[in-house]
Write an enzyme that holds these catalytic residues in place. Structure first.
Site, short mmCIF file in Angstrom:
data_model
loop_
_atom_site.label_atom_id
_atom_site.label_comp_id
_atom_site.label_asym_id
_atom_site.label_seq_id
_atom_site.Cartn_x
_atom_site.Cartn_y
_atom_site.Cartn_z
CB SER A 99 -0.71 0.08 1.39
OG SER A 99 -1.47 1.33 1.36
CE1 TYR A 150 -4.27 -1.62 5.41
CE2 TYR A 150 -3.36 0.60 4.43
CZ TYR A 150 -3.92 -0.89 4.08
OH TYR A 150 -3.98 -1.21 2.98
#
Length: 225
Positions: free
Chosen positions: A127, A140
């Site tokens: 990501s 995250y």
């Protein structure tokens, strides 16, 4: 044909990757048991489901025992979550790290003999948060930074394997809709990458000739179709 195992294959990016690899690979479609996973296997005639709870070590170990040779392993399973550090409970940290980092590490570890046999390729769908931690994304981002470190270590330890980290910007998926809702913004899919675009990058990495090692791919949305 070579064999590819894709985790998180029931929808989103994982399903898009499966569809694009289907013409050239025998597929194992990883995911929690679901009608979506079964439907994808039916759609991709010849694909097999690999219905595994990735956070259950015993279940993962049992499911990997029968795989003796594996050409491609794509880690697409993941969960999200946005909260400031002061609101992150131990349970939330454990939930995010268990899926995004620990499960990927354990599946890879157990499949190393099969990957070595095939001189295989491991692809991690990371990501943008694995390169830049924003406020509210602490847990995250930590999971994705950890995934980046794991991929880098694996690449150094296993010179006969190719290891690719893909760093997409935000993608038009169900998880993205949930995150945008938490942020309180209006959802506009044109602002995000499509799952198919990310899948195309994965296929490009997997089909790169053997004399090259595609170590990192960074994708950012342009807002143009």
């Amino acid at each position: 044909m070579p064999t590819a195992l894709i985790t998180g294959a029931s929808r989103g990016v994982g399903a898009a990757i499966a569809r694009q690899l289907a013409p050239t690979h025998d597929l194992l479609l990883g995911g929690r048991p679901s009608a979506e996973l079964d439907a994808l296997a039916t759609e991709l005639d010849g694909a097999s489901t690999w219905p595994v709870e990735l956070t259950d070590p015993d279940e993962v170990e049992a499911a990997t025992e029968a795989i003796s040779e594996l050409d491609v392993l794509v880690h697409s399973a993941g969960v999200g979550g946005i909260a400031p550090v002061e609101d992150l409970s131990t349970e939330e940290w454990q939930r995010i790290l268990a899926v995004n980092l620990i499960a990927a590490a354990e599946v890879t570890r157990l499949l190393l003999p099969a990957l070595r046999t095939a001189s295989g390729h491991v692809v991690f769908i990371n990501s943008g948060a694995g390169r830049n931690a924003r406020p509210g994304w602490g847990a995250y981002a930590a999971s994705k930074f950890g995934l980046r470190a794991f991929a880098d270590s694996l690449r150094g330890e296993e010179p006969d394997l190719r290891v690719t980290s893909v760093y997409p910007g935000r993608i038009d998926t169900d998880m993205q809709r949930e995150l945008v809702a938490i942020e309180g913004d209006e959802y506009d899919p044109s602002k995000f990458l499509t799952p198919e675009t990310v899948a195309r990058a994965v296929v490009s990495a997997v089909t790169t000739p053997a004399d090259a090692h595609p170590t990192e791919i960074v994708l950012r949305p342009t807002g143009r179709a």
